[in-house]
Scaffold this motif. Structure first.
Motif, PDB file in Angstrom:
ATOM      1  N   MET A 269      -8.914   3.837 -10.471  1.00  0.00           N
ATOM      2  CA  MET A 269      -7.728   3.538 -10.255  1.00  0.00           C
ATOM      3  C   MET A 269      -6.782   4.097 -11.382  1.00  0.00           C
ATOM      4  N   ARG A 270      -5.597   4.294 -10.771  1.00  0.00           N
ATOM      5  CA  ARG A 270      -4.722   5.017 -11.746  1.00  0.00           C
ATOM      6  C   ARG A 270      -4.160   3.962 -12.780  1.00  0.00           C
ATOM      7  N   GLU A 271      -3.948   4.115 -14.105  1.00  0.00           N
ATOM      8  CA  GLU A 271      -3.687   3.216 -15.059  1.00  0.00           C
ATOM      9  C   GLU A 271      -2.589   3.754 -16.064  1.00  0.00           C
TER      10      GLU A 271
ATOM     11  N   GLN B  36       0.904  -1.174  -0.026  1.00  0.00           N
ATOM     12  CA  GLN B  36       0.090  -0.156   0.000  1.00  0.00           C
ATOM     13  C   GLN B  36       0.992   1.213   0.141  1.00  0.00           C
ATOM     14  N   GLU B  37       0.510   2.360  -0.679  1.00  0.00           N
ATOM     15  CA  GLU B  37       0.833   3.561  -0.500  1.00  0.00           C
ATOM     16  C   GLU B  37       1.636   3.819   0.805  1.00  0.00           C
TER      17      GLU B  37
ATOM     18  N   GLU C 152       1.698  -3.456  -7.944  1.00  0.00           N
ATOM     19  CA  GLU C 152       0.649  -3.722  -7.105  1.00  0.00           C
ATOM     20  C   GLU C 152      -0.395  -2.815  -8.028  1.00  0.00           C
ATOM     21  N   GLU C 153      -0.203  -1.368  -7.930  1.00  0.00           N
ATOM     22  CA  GLU C 153      -1.111  -0.664  -8.518  1.00  0.00           C
ATOM     23  C   GLU C 153      -1.619  -1.056 -10.081  1.00  0.00           C
ATOM     24  N   LYS C 154      -0.542  -1.438 -10.781  1.00  0.00           N
ATOM     25  CA  LYS C 154      -0.803  -2.064 -12.210  1.00  0.00           C
ATOM     26  C   LYS C 154      -1.759  -3.238 -12.040  1.00  0.00           C
TER      27      LYS C 154
ATOM     28  N   LYS D 259      -3.898  -4.213  -9.529  1.00  0.00           N
ATOM     29  CA  LYS D 259      -5.274  -3.719  -9.111  1.00  0.00           C
ATOM     30  C   LYS D 259      -6.024  -3.032 -10.120  1.00  0.00           C
TER      31      LYS D 259
ATOM     32  N   THR E 137       4.438  -0.139  -7.736  1.00  0.00           N
ATOM     33  CA  THR E 137       4.243  -0.031  -8.972  1.00  0.00           C
ATOM     34  C   THR E 137       3.578  -1.164  -9.660  1.00  0.00           C
TER      35      THR E 137
END
Length: 376
Positions: free
Chosen positions: A225-227, A77-78, A205-207, A209, A203
């Motif tokens: 979510m950011r993509e 997590q961030e 994890e964000e991709k 998610k 990075t």
């Protein structure tokens, strides 16, 4: 409490929660129908298959593709950039848990692929049960090594082994194929991260998610979510010369989003490629009916995308009304869907469709008009 067990519990809760939404969605029944239709077509293909079909080449190609395209979950997590930073060197149990977690994911991916490929292989090759087990084990090892390599930040370490296993398969030595597939694990063990590469894992994890949310968003609205987007400078330059020159800001912004994202233009291309494979496998009078099926699947995902873009796109920052934004997005969605419709219609004729091509085009047109009418 163990950090991995805590994060894993949260992940399970999210998956269960969204699975309930997915189970109640109308798209699931469409996917069931698609899978049943695909299984029927594949079974017909296997029944008419020439025993001389080079299925070993298919397996070798799949082994080259299995290490690619993985999106590992790291459960980072961030906030960990602050709260977990002092403990980076003390949580080996967390890193071990994450690696095992991703190995299971990779194994499931390989098994699902081989469930489709093994019937083709068994029908064209004289294989014993031990040899089939060796091929399945090789697939799992290659997939797991590819996912772990992505997790450890090591590129191309699995491809030589996958290539070597493929050559053994081509030379009819399937029992030895697991041997090259085991080699990458030695290098992965030697070069494994002993401390969490926090920013790299964040990075990943964000991709991952974002990919999960894109899939779930087909069924239900999820948090944005950011993509990543692709550069595609040539397409962007064409947009600047045509659409932007007409001073249509909303159409230009949505055009950028559609052409550079993974869930618009790429979605159309991916589903069109799958439709071509289904047409090739079927080869019957029902080839034309593949067109409305896959155009409908594309529209079912493109149309709800506007609700998400309406809140996060730069078009919402511009001094234009929502109606103008809706018209701009519908303009792009219409052209994408009709381009796919026409391309698949022509392809159906090449794959043997006759009168069913006209029926398919008519049904596809009605499907597109129906979903576009839902854009409000």
């Amino acid at each position: 409490m163990n950090v991995f067990k805590q994060r894993f519990g949260v992940w399970v809760e999210d998956v269960v929660k969204y699975s309930r939404y997915v189970a109640n969605g109308g798209l699931l029944f469409t996917l069931y129908f698609t899978l049943i239709y695909g299984a029927f077509v594949y079974n017909q293909f296997l029944m008419d298959l020439d025993p001389a079909f080079p299925s070993e080449w298919i397996v070798a190609l799949i082994w080259l593709l299995l290490p690619l395209g993985h999106r590992p979950r790291t459960l980072i997590q961030e906030a960990d950039q602050v709260f977990l930073l002092p403990r980076l060197g003390e949580i080996q149990a967390f890193m071990t848990g994450i690696r095992l977690f991703n190995v299971v994911f990779a194994a499931v991916r390989a098994i699902l692929v081989m469930l489709v490929v093994l019937p083709l292989l068994v029908r064209t090759q004289a294989l014993t049960s031990v040899e089939v087990g060796a091929i399945l084990a090789t697939s799992v090892l290659i997939s797991a090594a590819g996912r772990l390599a992505k997790l450890e930040g090591i590129k191309y370490v699995v491809l030589p082994s996958a290539l070597a296993s493929g050559f053994l398969m081509l030379f009819s030595v399937p029992l030895l194929t697991p041997v090259p597939a085991l080699v990458p694990f030695v290098l992965l063990h030697v070069r494994r991260n002993r401390r969490i590469p926090l920013l790299d894992w964040l990075t990943l994890e964000e991709k991952s998610k974002a990919q999960f949310n894109r899939v779930v968003s087909w069924f239900v609205d999820v948090p944005t979510m950011r993509e990543d987007v692709r550069e595609r400078s040539f397409i962007v330059s064409l947009l600047e010369r045509s659409v932007l020159k007409q001073a249509d800001a909303a159409r230009y912004v949505y055009g950028l989003r559609v052409m550079r994202s993974n869930d618009s233009l790429d979605l159309v291309l991916r589903l069109s490629a799958v439709a071509l494979v289904v047409m090739w496998l079927s080869g019957g009078w029902y080839v034309g009916l593949v067109v409305p099926l896959f155009v409908g699947l594309t529209a079912l995902q493109l149309v709800p995308l506007f609700k998400r873009l309406d809140t996060v796109s730069m078009a919402s920052w511009l001094p234009i009304t929502r109606t103008e934004r809706l018209v701009a997005y519908k303009w792009w969605a219409t052209r994408l869907l009709f381009a796919q419709l026409l391309a698949l219609g022509v392809a159906s004729l090449l794959f043997g469709a006759t009168w069913d091509a006209l029926v398919g085009l008519g049904l596809a047109y009605l499907v597109v008009r129906y979903y576009l009418s839902r854009l409000t």
